[in-house]
Every structure is written in C-alpha cells, then in structure tokens.
Design an enzyme around this catalytic site. Structure first.
Site, short mmCIF file in Angstrom:
data_model
loop_
_atom_site.label_atom_id
_atom_site.label_comp_id
_atom_site.label_asym_id
_atom_site.label_seq_id
_atom_site.Cartn_x
_atom_site.Cartn_y
_atom_site.Cartn_z
N LYS A 198 49.77 -51.80 7.56
CA LYS A 198 48.56 -52.02 8.36
C LYS A 198 48.69 -53.31 9.18
CE LYS A 198 46.80 -48.14 7.22
NZ LYS A 198 46.18 -47.72 6.00
C1 LIG Z 1 45.66 -46.60 5.03
C2 LIG Z 1 44.39 -45.82 5.18
C3 LIG Z 1 43.45 -45.74 4.15
C4 LIG Z 1 43.71 -46.21 2.78
O1 LIG Z 1 44.06 -47.53 2.71
P1 LIG Z 1 44.64 -48.07 1.29
O2 LIG Z 1 44.47 -49.55 1.43
O3 LIG Z 1 46.07 -47.64 1.25
O4 LIG Z 1 43.82 -47.48 0.23
C5 LIG Z 1 42.24 -45.12 4.41
N1 LIG Z 1 41.98 -44.58 5.60
C6 LIG Z 1 42.87 -44.61 6.61
C7 LIG Z 1 42.50 -44.01 7.92
C8 LIG Z 1 44.11 -45.22 6.43
O5 LIG Z 1 45.00 -45.22 7.42
#
Ligand SMILES: *Cc1c(COP(=O)(O)O)cnc(C)c1O
Length: 396
Positions: A198
């Site tokens: 991210k």
């Molecule tokens: C990465 C992601 C999540 C989940 O994030 P985590 O921190 O891995 O739980 C939820 N929604 C979207 C759209 C994502 O890309």
C-alpha cells in the site's frame, strides 16, 4: 534503462516494493531494545501522528484514530461498532478486494454488490440508490486505485435514506475529495491499510478514523478482547492496575509497536511518496498516449489521486487479449497484476447471491481488459519507459 543491456537480460521489475528507510529501521531497533514490542507508546504515537496528519488539512478537527493490525480488522470493527448484524444489508462495489465485503459476513449481515461507473471504476451512486431496501444499513465505498469515490453523491444518498457510511480507504492515503483529505469527510468511519504494497506500510496494519467518540471507544475495546478499563479508570481512582472487565467477546486486532515504529516514519513520507507516484503515473500517461488503451482516470481538478495503482485497460480495438498481454509483460521481465477479479466472479460471492456477470456489465467489461502496471516509489522514470516500450511492442 541501461542501453547496453539487451531487453531480455534486464533484471526483473517487480510489481511492487516497499520503501523502508533508515529512520524506519532505527525506530524498529529502538522498539526492540525498549523491551516493549506489542501495543504501547509507539502505537499511541502513531495514532496521534495520524490524527495530526489528517487534522492539519481540516484545521485541527477532532478525529479519533484507532490503530489496528489490518484494514480488514478496522472495517470489521467499524461495522461492529455501528451495530451491523444479522438481517442487515450493506452495499458495496463488486470491483474490490474480498476484504471489503467479507467483514459484512463476519457480522452475519448480507452484502449487496453493485456495479461501477466505467469512467472512474468507482462505485456508481445511482446503482447504490437502486439497491437500497428496507434492510439496508450502510454503504461502503472504496476509493479504487487511490481515486476518490463520488463522496458528495454517496453521502447525500446516505443522508436521504438514513444509512451509515464506512469508507474503505485502503488505497487512499493521501487522497483528497473536494479539497479535503479522505479520512476527514462526513462519513461514519474511514479505514486505511498499511499492507506491504500500500502507499505507506507497516508490513501489516491499518487505521480506523472516525469523528464519532462512541464508535472509537467501542472499536478500542473490541480491538483487544472486549476488555474495558477506561470506565473503571474514570470512576474508581483506586482500581488496581491488574484489574479489567470483559464487556464483550472482542477480537485480537491491536497493532504492535514494532509495526507502529514503521508507520510513524512512513507517514512522514506519505506526501513525498504521493508526489513520486504521481510523477511516475504522468510518465506512464505520456508514454502510453495514442495506443489502443484506456489510461487511468485522473482526479478532479484541485484534487489529489493517491496513485496506489496504475490500472490500464486495453481498448476494445486492441489486437491482443488481456491474459496474453500480461504473459508478454512477464516474458519481458515485468511484474504486473489484476486488481481485482471482481467479487461477482468468485465462487463464494457468486453462489451465495446468485450473481452473474450480466448484473455488473461495467465491472465485467473493465475486468476483462484491465491490468495493473508496476507503480511504486523505488521505480524510476526509466523503469516506466521500459514498461511502456514493452506495452507498445505487445500491442503491435
Ligand atoms: C488491501 C485492501 C484491503 C485490506 O487491507 P489489509 O490491511 O490487508 O487488511 C481492503 N480493501 C481493499 C480495497 C484493499 O486493497
């Protein structure tokens, strides 16, 4: 791209890589040496820094930030605190990762998936309004790829029908919408992800942000086994430090100080990271212009796209299929991916709700033609040129 190396001998360009600097590493080492490795002072500091980061843009408005060990956990806690449960329906986009929707099912409520606006790939407000039933309790927009969903329209629909809004902002740090940072809008809660790929990362981690003090309080209790000390701290000055009461069967969703140590320094770089991502995205746009592709949508004038993903779509006239196209990129040593296989195509969601592609024509059309190109701060504009050259030759 070094001109003297033949294209087929260039090193593999990964799809994503985190950028961890000495400040992050030193802070983690400091945490390890401190003797306090789980949730403690660094997690609290990260929460405070996060509130200040968002608050700066809204002149210090009170925001509660609750650090958690994933965005999935944060989304679950937000819906739980809003009282979502069996019999309720929550509307979200089919064009997302399964985490957005699965948390609704954790609580025994049902998911109503809707289609996207093909121009933005974000949830279509008209489709949301058409999906509302007497059981609908909440809307979960996703700021897909880092581009803000149409929040003015969604918030107005929510107000009109008395619905809660929980933003999945996993892609959206630091996205703005109408000049305001996502996280400071008028929704009930916003949840960010610090997963490895991210826009900032703590390895695994997330942040639940809300202006609702009661929601924040419930999320803090439920993120750690449903243990409540606050009430006793307030009413009984003599309560011993070992004493707590369990007020609900809570979860184990707290963020460790080791992870928070990374987050404290990643957050300081969030604006600079975004500028780099935007520059790389602009380089892609320039290099890919004129090809039979649809370039990613831009943010509205004056707004900021977080550029978590650079999602390219093959135009209907392109002479190669998406899967073959991705193989060509891999053959040339370029990592890429597809975000996401829409939820309506996955067996669980498809079978539970009897979903067909025809119910989601825009998401389906985009899915069949889209791929995500590498986009991260450790890439160079030369890397972008290399990817673009491969795209160009694959389309020939
Ligand atoms: C990465 C992601 C999540 C989940 O994030 P985590 O921190 O891995 O739980 C939820 N929604 C979207 C759209 C994502 O890309």
């Amino acid at each position: 791209m070094p001109a003297d190396i033949p294209a087929d001998r260039l090193p593999f360009l990964p799809f994503a890589l985190p950028e961890i600097g000495d400040d992050e590493i030193n802070e983690v080492v400091d945490t390890l040496k401190s003797g306090w490795v789980t949730t403690g002072p660094k997690a609290r500091r990260f929460e405070g820094d996060f509130a200040a980061f968002l608050g700066d843009a809204t002149r210090g408005e009170a925001l509660h930030c609750v650090a958690v060990n994933s965005a999935t956990a944060g989304l679950h806690l937000a819906l739980e605190a809003l009282g979502i449960g069996p019999g309720d329906e929550v509307i979200t986009t089919t064009h997302t990762f399964t985490a957005t929707a699965e948390v609704v099912r954790y609580l025994g409520a049902d998911v109503k998936l809707v289609d996207i606006d093909p121009a933005t790939l974000n949830i279509d407000p008209a489709a949301v309004e058409a999906a509302i039933t007497p059981r609908t309790k909440a809307i979960m927009p996703v700021h897909y790829a880092g581009l803000a969903a149409d929040m003015p329209a969604l918030l107005s629909i929510a107000r009109k029908h008395g619905l809660k809004v929980v933003e999945d902002a996993a892609h959206a740090l630091p996205t703005t919408c109408g000049g305001k940072l996502v996280g400071t809008l008028d929704s009930d809660a916003t949840v960010f992800s610090f997963y490895a790929n991210k826009t900032i990362t703590t390895g695994e981690g997330g942040m639940l942000v809300t202006r609702d003090a009661e929601l924040a309080k419930r999320a803090r209790v439920m993120r750690l086994h449903g243990m409540n000390r606050d009430a006793f701290d307030r009413f009984t000055a003599t309560v011993p430090s070992w004493y707590y009461e369990v007020v609900a069967p809570g979860f184990k969703y707290n963020l460790t100080d080791i992870a928070a140590a990374l987050g404290i320094h990643q957050l300081k770089r969030a604006i600079a990271f975004q500028a780099q991502r935007e520059e790389l995205a602009a380089a892609y746009d320039a290099a890919l212009a004129g090809l039979p592709v649809i370039l990613p949508p831009r943010a509205a004038p004056g707004d900021r796209h977080a550029w978590h993903l650079y999602v390219l779509r093959l135009a209907d006239g392109a002479r190669i299929e998406r899967d073959r196209f991705i193989e060509r990129l891999f053959d040339a040593g370029i990592g890429c991916s597809v975000h996401y296989i829409p939820l309506h195509l996955h067996p669980y969601w498809r079978d539970r709700y009897a979903l067909t592609p025809a119910m989601f024509p825009h998401s389906q059309h985009a899915y069949e033609r889209m791929l995500s190109l590498p986009l991260y701060t450790r890439m160079t504009v030369d890397d972008v040129q290399r990817v673009a050259e491969t795209v160009r030759s694959a389309l020939r």
